[in-house]
Design an enzyme around this catalytic site. Structure first.
Site, PDB file in Angstrom:
ATOM      1  N   ASP A 146       0.755  -1.190  -0.112  1.00 57.15           N
ATOM      2  CA  ASP A 146       0.012  -0.048  -0.094  1.00 57.15           C
ATOM      3  C   ASP A 146       0.903   1.014   0.099  1.00 57.15           C
ATOM      4  O   ASP A 146       1.528   1.711   1.047  1.00 57.15           O
ATOM      5  CB  ASP A 146      -0.870   0.012   1.323  1.00 57.15           C
ATOM      6  CG  ASP A 146      -1.773   1.202   1.388  1.00 57.15           C
ATOM      7  OD1 ASP A 146      -2.549   1.257   2.469  1.00 57.15           O
ATOM      8  OD2 ASP A 146      -1.855   1.879   0.449  1.00 57.15           O
ATOM      9  N   ASP A 165      -1.817   5.713  -5.059  1.00 58.89           N
ATOM     10  CA  ASP A 165      -2.202   4.917  -3.728  1.00 58.89           C
ATOM     11  C   ASP A 165      -2.571   3.606  -4.377  1.00 58.89           C
ATOM     12  O   ASP A 165      -3.706   3.123  -4.547  1.00 58.89           O
ATOM     13  CB  ASP A 165      -3.403   5.584  -3.186  1.00 58.89           C
ATOM     14  CG  ASP A 165      -3.695   4.845  -1.760  1.00 58.89           C
ATOM     15  OD1 ASP A 165      -4.578   5.375  -1.147  1.00 58.89           O
ATOM     16  OD2 ASP A 165      -3.033   3.879  -1.418  1.00 58.89           O
TER      17      ASP A 165
HETATM   18  N1  LIG Z   1      -9.300   3.871   2.671  1.00 57.08           N
HETATM   19  C1  LIG Z   1      -8.104   3.779   2.412  1.00 57.08           C
HETATM   20  C2  LIG Z   1      -7.046   3.356   2.071  1.00 57.08           C
HETATM   21  C3  LIG Z   1      -5.995   4.064   1.326  1.00 57.08           C
HETATM   22  N2  LIG Z   1      -6.295   5.308   0.681  1.00 57.08           N
HETATM   23  N3  LIG Z   1      -4.873   3.452   1.054  1.00 57.08           N
HETATM   24  N4  LIG Z   1      -5.207   2.270   1.736  1.00 57.08           N
HETATM   25  C4  LIG Z   1      -6.194   2.322   2.306  1.00 57.08           C
HETATM   26  N5  LIG Z   1      -6.563   1.019   2.853  1.00 57.08           N
HETATM   27  C5  LIG Z   1      -5.697  -0.143   3.015  1.00 57.08           C
HETATM   28  C6  LIG Z   1      -6.629  -1.203   3.657  1.00 57.08           C
HETATM   29  C7  LIG Z   1      -8.064  -0.454   4.096  1.00 57.08           C
HETATM   30  C8  LIG Z   1      -7.884   0.699   3.448  1.00 57.08           C
END
Ligand SMILES: N#Cc1c(N)n[nH]c1N1CCCC1
Length: 327
Positions: free
Chosen positions: A35, A219
């Site tokens: 992420d 993202d």
């Molecule tokens: N909302 C949100 C989000 C984001 N902007 N980047 N990563 C996210 N998540 C990772 C696991 C759950 C949400």
């Protein structure tokens, strides 16, 4: 340098992309959501209440790792933009991605997870690739990329996600077979410790370029492409029969229609998200959930997987800067 396969989870609409990460001695392999929108490496663990751990989910059990060490007194807590959350304590242990190994990487073990994570039967945690200043552990810990960077030939990682198929995260090198044309770079302003960059304009389908600057964040942890409402409305105005569903809180469109491409510009270089990538899933046998949605009150646009899977993206910590190429 090395590469790791990024497998789309829920691949009929690519909700998230998971990569195998080996933790501990002997190695425990967990599929983690890489992420770029967050900076914590956290995992479902032997400390997570079992009622929140779906059957068959891989967890990290520090007591079974001879190299695990509890970081006494350290804690962490996360709440994501979608309201999901998790929290727990911190270990250090060996973490290996491909052949890239960090000894004593901080591994945040979950003692609590929200219902969204409990319901996600695919992922065993997250590996954050945003800037370390976004880490939420107390005291703060370094990301895997922070720790491995000095060992890489180049201080970069590249993201090559695909629609409904495995892609890859590469660390330390650029694989020129993964893109076409040139990579166009633009500076990153880590105002929020995120990979934030400026988009110089956009166009819809074959339409004219609109030179509105878009303040964007790359993202990989977000599934969709979230844009200013004015652009979202202009986009769906091009799809006959589309509408805003108050039921879903999202724009939906007739599945029988292939939506227009969404083009965005890095400098003068046109990056294309094909209209066929815009189907984020069927909500009935006639209505489809659009991949482009409103960023709402967010202070930046989120270029999530819908946009990233159409592109080859270089996350370069040397300036910092981000590079985009079609593929
Ligand atoms: N909302 C949100 C989000 C984001 N902007 N980047 N990563 C996210 N998540 C990772 C696991 C759950 C949400």
């Amino acid at each position: 340098r090395d590469t790791v396969v990024a497998n789309p989870a829920y691949s009929y609409y690519d909700k998230e992309y998971l990569c195998a990460v080996k933790i501990g001695t002997p190695p425990q392999t967990l599929p983690l959501d890489f992420d770029t929108g967050s900076a914590d490496l956290w995992v479902f663990s032997s400390e997570t209440p079992s009622s929140y751990v779906s059957t068959g989910k891989a967890i990290y059990t520090p007591s079974k790792s001879s190299t695990a060490k509890l970081v006494t007194g350290s804690t962490w807590a996360l709440t994501y933009g979608d309201g999901s959350s998790s929290s727990g304590d911190v270990y250090t242990d060996n973490v290996t991605i491909g052949s890239l190994k960090v000894a004593a990487q901080a591994v945040e073990a979950a003692q609590k997870v929200s219902s969204q994570f409990a319901a996600d039967t695919a992922l065993s945690g997250l590996l954050g690739l945003a800037f370390g200043t976004a880490n939420q552990a107390k005291p703060r810990v370094k990301t895997f990329f922070d720790n491995i960077r000095p060992a890489l030939p180049l201080p970069i990682f590249t993201v090559n996600l695909k629609k409904g198929a495995p892609g890859s995260f590469n660390f330390g090198y650029i694989d020129s077979t993964q893109y076409t044309g040139a990579i166009t770079y633009t500076p990153v302003t880590p105002r929020y410790s995120l990979w934030e960059f400026g988009v110089s304009g956009f166009s819809i389908g074959q339409g004219a370029k609109n030179s509105t600057i878009i303040d964007a964040v790359a993202d990989t942890g977000t599934s969709l492409l979230l844009l200013p409402i004015s652009i979202v409305k202009a986009y769906y105005a091009q799809i006959a029969g589309s509408s805003y569903s108050t039921n879903y809180g999202a724009y939906v469109y007739p599945c029988s229609i292939t939506p227009p491409d969404f083009n965005f510009y890095i400098g003068s270089a046109k990056q294309t998200v094909p209209g066929r990538y815009m189907n984020y899933g069927y909500i009935s046998n006639t209505q489809c959930y659009g991949g482009i949605q409103s960023q709402g009150t967010l202070m930046f646009s989120l270029f999530g997987d819908i946009a990233l899977k159409a592109q080859f993206v270089v996350f370069d910590a040397s300036v910092p800067r981000i590079g985009w190429a079609n593929k």
